[in-house]
Motif scaffolding. Structure first.
Motif, PDB file in Angstrom:
ATOM      1  N   LYS A  54       0.841  -1.196   0.000  1.00  0.00           N
ATOM      2  CA  LYS A  54       0.000   0.000   0.000  1.00  0.00           C
ATOM      3  C   LYS A  54       0.877   1.248   0.000  1.00  0.00           C
ATOM      4  CE  LYS A  54      -3.789  -2.047   2.672  1.00  0.00           C
ATOM      5  NZ  LYS A  54      -4.728  -1.822   3.770  1.00  0.00           N
ATOM      6  N   LEU A  55       0.237   2.385  -0.215  1.00  0.00           N
ATOM      7  CA  LEU A  55       0.913   3.675  -0.097  1.00  0.00           C
ATOM      8  C   LEU A  55       0.711   4.214   1.312  1.00  0.00           C
ATOM      9  CD1 LEU A  55      -0.175   5.436  -3.414  1.00  0.00           C
ATOM     10  CD2 LEU A  55       1.983   4.256  -2.944  1.00  0.00           C
ATOM     11  N   LEU A  56       1.744   4.763   1.915  1.00  0.00           N
ATOM     12  CA  LEU A  56       1.650   5.352   3.241  1.00  0.00           C
ATOM     13  C   LEU A  56       0.587   6.447   3.274  1.00  0.00           C
ATOM     14  CD1 LEU A  56       2.698   5.679   6.159  1.00  0.00           C
ATOM     15  CD2 LEU A  56       4.437   7.233   5.240  1.00  0.00           C
ATOM     16  N   SER A  57       0.444   7.171   2.181  1.00  0.00           N
ATOM     17  CA  SER A  57      -0.489   8.296   2.135  1.00  0.00           C
ATOM     18  C   SER A  57      -1.958   7.885   2.107  1.00  0.00           C
ATOM     19  CB  SER A  57      -0.192   9.151   0.899  1.00  0.00           C
ATOM     20  OG  SER A  57      -0.344   8.372  -0.280  1.00  0.00           O
ATOM     21  N   SER A  58      -2.250   6.587   1.925  1.00  0.00           N
ATOM     22  CA  SER A  58      -3.636   6.172   1.718  1.00  0.00           C
ATOM     23  C   SER A  58      -4.462   5.980   2.989  1.00  0.00           C
ATOM     24  CB  SER A  58      -3.688   4.895   0.870  1.00  0.00           C
ATOM     25  OG  SER A  58      -3.124   3.807   1.568  1.00  0.00           O
TER      26      SER A  58
END
Length: 183
Positions: A54-58
């Protein structure tokens, strides 16, 4: 089931990230890799591309039992540039129910964020001079409260084993070590 988030920034040290992922998963721990950048594809300092989960920003990722920061250059510098990495590290380190792991140069990210005051740590010899508030130890892997640190790539498996031990206990770790022919 215990849940761990491991951060991947461009230039991360391959062994410091993936050896703990391997060990933790063998111990039955859910490990989710998070890209600190804008893409799930993250390239290590050894030029090995890895696809993060996953993306940390999500999301906010506060539901984990542990957060792990691998080192590597320029990976640790890229971790330190992310305000979300610093914010998440503070949340995990300041919680009495969570753990934070940092290996190699990654403890310097915590130092720069003012998170190592009075904590006994170990880090890579190349960043020891950056540590002012942390107390440098000589062990290869150090557990101080809810912070686990290790000195470098050659200790990726030992680091992973200590991380697993604090989450699932020494009995499970001994069982996994036997299957891995470590003992």
């Amino acid at each position: 089931m215990k849940k761990v988030y491991l951060l991947l920034a461009e230039g991360f040290e391959t062994i410091e990230a993936l050896a703990p992922v391997d060990v933790l998963r063998r111990c039955g721990i859910e490990v989710v890799t998070l890209s600190v950048g804008d893409s799930k594809r993250v390239v290590s300092s050894q030029n090995i591309p890895v696809e993060a989960d996953k993306l940390l920003s999500s999301e906010d990722y506060l539901d984990g039992d542990m957060l792990i920061l691998p080192g590597g250059s320029p990976g640790y510098e890229n971790l330190g540039k992310s305000s979300k990495v610093i914010e998440l590290s503070k949340e995990y380190l300041n919680s009495s129910e969570k753990f934070l792991g940092a290996i190699c140069a990654a403890p310097s990210v915590l130092e720069n964020a003012g998170l190592l005051k009075g904590k006994k740590i170990i880090c890579h010899y190349g960043v020891k001079d950056l540590i002012k508030d942390g107390i440098l130890g000589n062990e290869k892997v150090i557990l101080d409260g809810n912070l686990v640190t290790a000195s470098g790539a050659g200790l990726g498996i030992d680091f992973g084993l200590k991380l697993a031990e604090v989450l699932v206990g020494p009995e499970k770790v001994e069982e996994v070590k036997k299957k891995m022919t470590i003992i």
